[in-house]
Design a protein around this motif. Structure first.
Motif, PDB file in Angstrom:
ATOM      1  N   VAL A 159      28.662  14.209  30.226  1.00  0.00           N
ATOM      2  CA  VAL A 159      27.328  14.753  29.943  1.00  0.00           C
ATOM      3  C   VAL A 159      26.992  14.474  28.478  1.00  0.00           C
ATOM      4  N   ALA A 160      25.712  14.467  28.160  1.00  0.00           N
ATOM      5  CA  ALA A 160      25.300  14.303  26.765  1.00  0.00           C
ATOM      6  C   ALA A 160      25.752  15.512  25.958  1.00  0.00           C
ATOM      7  N   ARG A 161      26.000  15.321  24.681  1.00  0.00           N
ATOM      8  CA  ARG A 161      26.537  16.403  23.854  1.00  0.00           C
ATOM      9  C   ARG A 161      25.593  17.593  23.763  1.00  0.00           C
ATOM     10  N   PHE A 162      24.283  17.360  23.983  1.00  0.00           N
ATOM     11  CA  PHE A 162      23.319  18.461  23.919  1.00  0.00           C
ATOM     12  C   PHE A 162      23.003  19.033  25.298  1.00  0.00           C
ATOM     13  N   HIS A 163      23.696  18.555  26.339  1.00  0.00           N
ATOM     14  CA  HIS A 163      23.476  19.055  27.689  1.00  0.00           C
ATOM     15  C   HIS A 163      23.959  20.503  27.790  1.00  0.00           C
ATOM     16  N   PRO A 164      23.300  21.353  28.579  1.00  0.00           N
ATOM     17  CA  PRO A 164      23.736  22.750  28.717  1.00  0.00           C
ATOM     18  C   PRO A 164      25.181  22.906  29.166  1.00  0.00           C
ATOM     19  N   LEU A 165      25.691  21.955  29.951  1.00  0.00           N
ATOM     20  CA  LEU A 165      27.068  22.042  30.425  1.00  0.00           C
ATOM     21  C   LEU A 165      28.092  21.690  29.349  1.00  0.00           C
ATOM     22  N   ALA A 166      27.653  21.043  28.282  1.00  0.00           N
ATOM     23  CA  ALA A 166      28.575  20.532  27.266  1.00  0.00           C
ATOM     24  C   ALA A 166      29.356  21.637  26.563  1.00  0.00           C
TER      25      ALA A 166
END
Length: 271
Positions: A159-166
């Protein structure tokens, strides 16, 4: 003061590129102690370490980065000088790199191999069947090739580093329901699309893993990727799947059953 020996610089650049003394020795056709001793003498001469040694390989020091920047082009130029002057016949090596293999991982070995054997010319093929050497998974080895394993690694959710799951230490399948997936149709049995919830939408279809990682980093979707794909990237977070087996992949190098291809492959195999 005498100049630094060309062979020493060649061993150094190979060690810098491949990350191990054993691999540097293979691509230069010498023993590991020969490379280790040459690097040690070079470090003694410079009065400072060039690499931090560990079980996982070599980590270049700032001085090593500077030396590589200063020496690499000169080493390559001088290593190929005799070939250019004598107009020696060249041999073409047909190489296949599967879409799920990142080229940055195989380039150092090929670069060192070319430097040690200046008569080689590398040509990339779209199909593994047409290659002398192929970097791929064990599920994609073409008929007539011999396969050697280089790595086995688990799949992770990227996931992208700013994704909520990160911010999570790991994810459950239910956490993926509203996250768009980037599909990897070129990667047999590795896309793991059968694991994802039926509500999950496909945002895009990548054509190779280099493109895939850029799409993930831009926040356009998530994907199942091999763990090593996150190495050196600060724009992507890799998360384990907690309530299902995301699987593993085995990658390596295969070669055509010819003396020429076998010889090259043996010099590229790490110990």
């Amino acid at each position: 003061m005498t100049m630094i020996d060309l062979n020493t610089l060649r061993y150094f650049t190979s060690a810098f590129e491949t990350g191990t003394f054993s691999q540097a020795a293979r691509v230069n056709g010498v023993s590991q102690p020969t490379v280790s001793a040459a690097i040690q003498k070079l470090e003694d001469r410079l009065s400072t370490p060039l690499f931090k040694r560990s079980k996982s390989g070599l980590t270049p020091t700032p001085l090593a980065h500077r030396l590589y920047y200063e020496a690499e082009q000169s080493v390559t130029h001088l290593s190929t000088l005799e070939t250019r002057l004598c107009d020696q016949p060249q041999q073409t090596v047909r190489v296949h790199c599967a879409p799920d293999i990142l080229i940055e991982g195989i380039a150092p070995g090929l670069s060192s191999l070319r430097r040690s054997t200046p008569t080689l010319i590398f040509s990339f093929t779209e199909n593994a069947r047409d290659s002398d050497l192929a970097y791929l998974s064990d599920m994609c080895v073409p008929e007539g090739h011999v396969f050697a394993t280089l790595a086995e690694e688990p799949y992770r959710i990227a996931v992208a580093r700013f994704h909520p799951l990160a911010s999570l230490p790991g994810v459950h399948l239910a956490d993926l329901e509203d996250a768009p997936l980037i599909h990897r149709p070129y990667c047999p049995n590795a896309d793991r699309i059968e694991l994802v919830p039926s509500r999950l939408s496909v945002a895009a279809h990548a054509t190779n893993d280099m493109q895939l990682m850029e799409l993930i980093g831009a926040g356009l979707g998530i994907a199942f990727v091999p763990q090593s794909h996150g190495d050196g990237r600060d724009d992507i977070k890799l998360l384990p799947l907690l309530d299902a087996d995301a699987g593993t992949r085995t990658t390596g190098i295969s070669h055509r059953k010819s003396a020429f291809a076998k010889g090259l492959a043996e010099r590229l195999f790490p110990t």
